[in-house]
Design an enzyme around this catalytic site. Structure first.
Site, PDB file in Angstrom:
ATOM      1  CE  LYS A  61       7.710   6.181  19.158  1.00 40.55           C
ATOM      2  NZ  LYS A  61       8.494   5.345  20.045  1.00 40.55           N
ATOM      3  NE  ARG A 100       3.684   2.023  22.408  1.00 41.86           N
ATOM      4  CZ  ARG A 100       4.660   1.799  23.281  1.00 41.86           C
ATOM      5  NH1 ARG A 100       4.536   0.867  24.197  1.00 41.86           N
ATOM      6  NH2 ARG A 100       5.775   2.504  23.231  1.00 41.86           N
TER       7      ARG A 100
END
Length: 222
Positions: free
Chosen positions: A165, A201
């Site tokens: 991210k 994840r």
């Protein structure tokens, strides 16, 4: 393995169900026999994916995007991941503001969990995702990770998807980062694991598995 045919990156637009299916069907067929998750908010896509062997529906809208999706998941006896997102991918990073990001996310997920159960999906088949990077600033993401116990108190497994991210890139010094490094991703995963995350994840699977194997060995003691 999580398969998706529609980008949910900040600023991205949507695609039709037909285009999404065109993208995911060949992948699902090629991966037949593996544990598969379908990343979609469309009932038609989820139904086809489940028929091709997917076991879990990963819905970033938490059953708000398609009123028929809950019934599809319930009828198939599939698993469901409910994620928090502020707004939609196209606009979610436009100055997100919360009174208390953790309390707000927890209240939202509790409400969506009740909605999923009302749609006929057994609670034991549902996990919760606070949605790192989906309508959150760097500090919002860090606060969610620090106080993951608040979300665990909802009684369902918590999934953390912090890998790569852009918040991680910005946290380590690049104010214009659009992604995070492997090192930063592993650090976030370890922090999430130590705070009780049940599912991670990630993109770089082997490296994360090896890092967590060391963490578990240390925690186990002599």
């Amino acid at each position: 393995m999580d398969v998706g045919g529609e980008s949910t990156r900040p600023g991205s637009g949507g695609v039709s169900a037909a285009e999404e299916l065109e993208r995911v069907e060949p992948v699902l067929e090629a991966l037949a026999g593996l544990p598969l998750s379908i990343d979609t908010s469309k009932a038609a896509v989820a139904a086809r994916a489940l028929s091709l062997g997917a076991e879990l529906v990963n819905d970033v809208t938490a059953l708000r995007g398609d009123p028929d999706l809950g019934g599809v998941v319930a009828d198939a006896g599939a698993y469901l991941c409910l994620m928090h997102m502020r707004g939609e991918p196209r606009t979610m990073q436009a100055d997100p503001v919360y009174d208390d990001v953790v309390a707000d996310v927890a209240a939202f997920l509790e409400q969506r969990l009740a909605a999923a159960v009302a749609a006929g999906i057994p609670e034991e088949r549902i996990c919760l995702d606070p949605g790192f990077g989906f309508g959150k600033t760097v500090e919002h993401n860090l606060e969610l990770l620090r106080r993951l116990d608040v979300l665990l108190a909802l009684g369902r497994p918590v999934l953390v998807g912090f890998s790569r991210k852009r918040s991680l890139g910005r946290l380590v010094g690049d104010p214009d980062a659009t992604t995070g490094s492997l090192a930063a991703s592993i650090a976030a995963a370890v922090a999430a694991y130590e705070r009780g995350a049940a599912i991670l994840r990630v993109h770089d699977v082997r490296e994360h598995v090896e890092a967590l194997a060391v963490v578990r060995a240390v925690a186990a003691g002599p």
